[in-house]
Design an enzyme around this catalytic site. Structure first.
Site, mmCIF file in Angstrom:
data_model
loop_
_atom_site.group_PDB
_atom_site.id
_atom_site.type_symbol
_atom_site.label_atom_id
_atom_site.label_comp_id
_atom_site.label_asym_id
_atom_site.label_seq_id
_atom_site.Cartn_x
_atom_site.Cartn_y
_atom_site.Cartn_z
ATOM 1 N N LYS A 1 -17.553 -1.070 5.821
ATOM 2 C CA LYS A 1 -18.021 -2.196 4.660
ATOM 3 C C LYS A 1 -19.547 -2.007 4.490
ATOM 4 O O LYS A 1 -19.960 -2.277 3.275
ATOM 5 C CB LYS A 1 -17.567 -3.679 5.086
ATOM 6 C CG LYS A 1 -17.805 -4.347 4.038
ATOM 7 C CD LYS A 1 -17.023 -5.975 4.213
ATOM 8 C CE LYS A 1 -17.026 -6.824 3.139
ATOM 9 N NZ LYS A 1 -16.548 -8.105 3.479
ATOM 10 N N PHE B 1 -11.501 -7.720 13.593
ATOM 11 C CA PHE B 1 -10.551 -8.109 12.688
ATOM 12 C C PHE B 1 -10.020 -7.284 11.735
ATOM 13 O O PHE B 1 -10.995 -6.381 11.171
ATOM 14 C CB PHE B 1 -10.761 -9.428 11.927
ATOM 15 C CG PHE B 1 -9.658 -9.858 11.188
ATOM 16 C CD1 PHE B 1 -8.488 -10.286 11.247
ATOM 17 C CD2 PHE B 1 -10.270 -9.957 9.615
ATOM 18 C CE1 PHE B 1 -7.554 -10.715 10.424
ATOM 19 C CE2 PHE B 1 -9.156 -10.468 8.593
ATOM 20 C CZ PHE B 1 -7.824 -10.874 8.907
ATOM 21 N N GLN B 2 -8.653 -6.907 11.720
ATOM 22 C CA GLN B 2 -8.318 -5.711 10.635
ATOM 23 C C GLN B 2 -9.097 -4.437 10.935
ATOM 24 O O GLN B 2 -9.279 -3.562 10.049
ATOM 25 C CB GLN B 2 -8.370 -6.080 9.271
ATOM 26 C CG GLN B 2 -7.362 -7.322 8.701
ATOM 27 C CD GLN B 2 -7.421 -7.376 7.407
ATOM 28 O OE1 GLN B 2 -8.218 -7.185 6.607
ATOM 29 N NE2 GLN B 2 -6.109 -7.855 7.030
ATOM 30 N N MET C 1 24.228 9.149 2.698
ATOM 31 C CA MET C 1 24.212 10.713 3.537
ATOM 32 C C MET C 1 24.079 10.407 4.884
ATOM 33 O O MET C 1 24.920 11.155 5.922
ATOM 34 C CB MET C 1 22.783 11.146 3.353
ATOM 35 C CG MET C 1 22.434 12.529 3.853
ATOM 36 S SD MET C 1 23.741 13.822 3.286
ATOM 37 C CE MET C 1 22.654 14.190 1.743
ATOM 38 N N GLU D 1 0.718 -1.380 -0.041
ATOM 39 C CA GLU D 1 0.019 0.057 -0.024
ATOM 40 C C GLU D 1 0.999 1.283 -0.078
ATOM 41 O O GLU D 1 0.442 2.389 -0.558
ATOM 42 C CB GLU D 1 -1.046 0.112 0.994
ATOM 43 C CG GLU D 1 -2.159 -1.174 1.083
ATOM 44 C CD GLU D 1 -1.796 -2.422 1.702
ATOM 45 O OE1 GLU D 1 -0.541 -2.704 1.908
ATOM 46 O OE2 GLU D 1 -2.620 -3.074 1.823
#
Lengths: 578, 159
Positions: free
Chosen positions: A162, A112-113, A484, A50
């Site tokens: 959802k 969940f999630q 760097m 993502e």
């Protein structure tokens, strides 16, 4: 016709002119993904992480000026989008992130999630919405795009539980003719009195400097900037985010300023009597110690965001308004004004800048003088790239030495060609951003200049590039270390390279690129460099990963002396301070 | 110095958190906070007291104004203003506490053999002084509304 929440979303995105969505499916987003399957208005690009989706949408936005769109699922999908949101927020990029959320009745139950996306993203978004009623989806999408793209742009999150996209619940699609929010009225036109004051101050100056930032690009005001300086003939410097806002080939251009800015740009800032700051925000990588900043300068500051004005450096004449409209007003006022700038003083000032450039300016012909060097200098790689692409490529970068070398040595003459994470400094940005740019401009050369550290942070997107046939060119400036970090350790920590090297465990990038179905090339000698680049760029329809081994001891200079330094205090080489 | 900021904000879920979160993000403190819906209830008025220099307050005001849900922000301390705070106190029967609260518009709400509940209101500096002189002895619990205030004269903060 009545539509489900998912289909309402599709319709709303279509009406916003969306062409690409970068995303990754998951449970809470499945209704939305089913709606995507059924529509034809835009293409969905399946990334491999993502973070890649948000950076790709961000890169698309930076190159096109249109908002980018990413779609993720709840929980880990949402949290993986956070780095991309913060990246876009710091650079004021219009980005829409749509996140699936667990069903409304499960919110707050540690289901969940489940993760509180609105809460987690709050400090790094311009605004966020959670959908509470399905029929609000079209309005929310419209408001989200409006907020993301107007005023000072920024990312907006739309969190959709959802159940709000359940295909069995259908609603009418309604789109408002225009959006007006009583709590959000960004200023467009500047105050005429402030324009008059600024004009007077500028035209009475003897040592003016134009310091232009990313706001000029975001505000599509590069033409106005050039017109302004046709009148003024003042030296111009761009910030890291502003490169391309003023053509690098112009004789008044001094290059980038700040931490790794050119000697002449930093000296000009320090010695100026008037600084015209345009769409720039006096970042700490610019000013060095604020109390020692430009001691004799009056500041004219043009910005669309009033909170950017007098935040770090006090503005003597603040101008709040869109950069384009503000510069147009300033140009008009200057043309009308009876005051004439002291051209003799200005000539002397420009002459002084030429002297500084001759004394410690960057050597843009290193590629000629270093042709016989045993090791490849990273600066030379960028110079050869510039010549191989005739300076016309879209160049994305990651973060570190390679990023600074591109900023210093690739001359950007057009806006939106230089795509990098300036504010947040996000390693892993370059490759996915290049995907977004390539999708927007398939016929243009798109190059990702990266390092062997950064590229490994989002390397998985090589797979996305194969799936969608994105023939970008990756130049991996490989110094076998986090360059760097190592530079700072060399300069400030007695050369103790704590956790910054891994030369015994780097992958074979040629094989890696090949295993993803692309072409890999390796360059270890100066004599191979030019030919290899030419060969790579001749392969128009293939992604080529060019792994260039460079001198690991090279540092980026100039470098501002910190702490307790001003903009005139610079390291010019490893051993010399200017 | 002490500042009293009045903020009109959309009465939407999460809006309050955006303002409160901003103080923390930008490194400022909230001393007191009061919020409640006003007029048609579509928006709320918040009163936040904080401390900072002129520059601090200018910056925090600008940042608050940038929050999309914020409609208006005004620094009451910039000009003349009215400012009060309301407190409720439960305490073990004590003539001393009763007397202090009486001097601050005190009102008795409950009284039994052991304890009393009283309310009082006054300027926040008077309230501070009262709380100090009440001390800990006999004090059972205390609740403060936080400052609320309005501009003096004709100046009005509304939509």
């Amino acid at each position: 016709m009545k539509l489900s929440g998912g289909d309402l979303l599709m319709r709303a995105l279509k009406d916003e002119g969306v062409k690409f969505i970068f995303g990754y499916p998951g449970g809470a987003a499945l209704h939305i993904y089913d709606s995507i399957f059924k529509q034809k208005a835009f293409e969905h690009i399946l990334v491999r992480h993502e973070q890649g989706a948000t950076h790709a949408a961000d890169g698309y936005s930076r190159a096109t000026g249109k908002p980018g769109v990413a779609l993720v699922t709840s929980g880990p999908g949402a949290t993986n989008a956070i780095t991309g949101l913060a990246t876009a927020y710091m650079d004021s990029i219009p980005l829409i992130v749509i996140s699936g959320q667990v069903q409304s009745h499960l919110i707050g139950t540690d289901s969940f999630q489940e993760t509180d996306m609105i809460g987690i993203s709050r400090p790094i978004v311009k605004h966020s919405f959670i959908v509470q009623n399905t029929q609000d989806i079209p309005r929310i999408v419209q408001e989200a795009f409006h907020i993301a793209t107007t005023g000072r742009p920024g990312p907006v999150v739309i969190d959709i539980p959802k159940d709000k996209t359940d295909p069995s619940n259908l609603y009418e699609y309604k789109r408002a003719k225009e959006i007006s929010l009583r709590s959000y009225q960004p200023r467009i036109f500047p105050h005429p009195g402030q324009i008059k004051k600024a004009c007077k101050k500028i035209l009475s100056s003897e040592r003016p400097v134009i310091y232009a930032g990313g706001g000029v690009i975001l505000g599509n005001a590069h033409k106005e900037l050039v017109s302004l300086n046709k009148l003024l003939k003042a030296p111009v410097t761009n910030t890291l985010m502003g490169l391309g806002a003023y053509p690098a080939k112009d004789k008044y251009f001094m290059g980038m300023l700040g931490m790794h800015g050119t000697y002449q740009a930093n000296m000009a800032m320090h010695n100026a009597d008037v600084i015209i700051a345009i769409g720039a925000r006096f970042d700490d990588r610019i000013t060095n110690t604020p109390s020692m900043f430009a001691p004799n300068a009056k500041i004219v500051h043009v910005d669309v965001d009033p909170a950017s004005i007098s935040k770090i450096i006090n503005a003597d004449i603040p101008i709040v308004g869109q950069v384009k409209e503000s510069l147009a007003a300033l140009i008009k006022e200057i043309k009308r004004s009876k005051i004439k700038i002291d051209s003799e003083a200005l000539d002397n000032w420009n002459l002084q800048i030429s002297k500084w450039r001759e004394k410690h300016g960057l050597d843009h012909d290193l590629y000629l003088s270093k042709i016989k060097s045993a090791m490849i200098a990273p600066q030379v790689v960028v110079q050869e790239l510039y010549h191989a692409t005739q300076g016309n490529a879209f160049v994305t970068s990651d973060v570190g030495q390679h990023q600074m070398f591109v900023a210093q040595y690739y001359h950007f003459n057009k806006p939106r060609r230089w795509i990098n994470s300036g504010g947040l400094g996000t390693m892993g940005f370059g490759l996915p951003a290049a995907m977004g740019v390539k999708l927007a401009f398939p016929k243009h050369e798109v190059v990702c200049v990266t390092g062997e550290g950064s590229i490994q942070m989002c390397i998985q997107e090589l797979s996305t590039c194969l799936q969608y046939n994105l023939p970008i060119k990756i130049i991996n400036i490989n110094n076998e270390a986090l360059g760097m970090v190592r530079q700072w350790q060399d300069m400030n920590y007695g050369g103790r390279h704590s956790a910054s090297t891994y030369s015994d465990s780097l992958p074979d990038f040629v094989k890696l690129a090949e295993s993803y179905g692309h072409i890999g090339m390796k360059v270890t000698k100066q004599s191979q460099l030019k030919k290899t680049l030419e060969k790579a760029f001749s392969m128009k329809d293939r992604l080529v990963f060019i792994d260039v081994y460079v001198d690991p001891n090279e540092h980026v200079y100039p470098m501002l002396v910190a702490p307790n330094g001003s903009m005139k205090d610079m390291w010019i080489t490893k051993n010399t301070k200017a | 110095m002490k500042r009293i900021l009045s903020i009109l904000i959309e009465n939407k879920p999460g809006a309050l958190a955006r303002v409160v979160g901003l103080f923390h993000q930008r490194g400022y403190n909230i001393e007191t906070l009061n919020v409640g819906p006003v007029f048609d209830g579509s928006y709320s008025r918040m009163t936040v007291t904080t401390r900072g220099t002129e520059n601090d307050v200018e910056q925090i005001t600008k940042q608050i104004n940038k929050i999309i849900d914020v409609i208006k922000v005004s620094d009451l301390t910039e000009g003349d203003h009215h400012e009060y705070e309301f407190i409720m106190i439960k305490f073990k029967r004590s003539e001393k506490i009763q007397k202090i609260l009486k001097s601050l518009n005190g009102k008795i709400h409950e009284k039994n053999n052991d304890a009393m509940v009283m309310s009082a209101w006054g300027s926040s500096s008077d309230i501070e002084v009262a709380i100090k002189s009440i001390g800990k002895v006999n004090l059972l619990e205390i609740a403060r509304s936080g400052s609320i205030g309005l501009h003096e004269g004709e100046k009005v903060l509304k939509i």
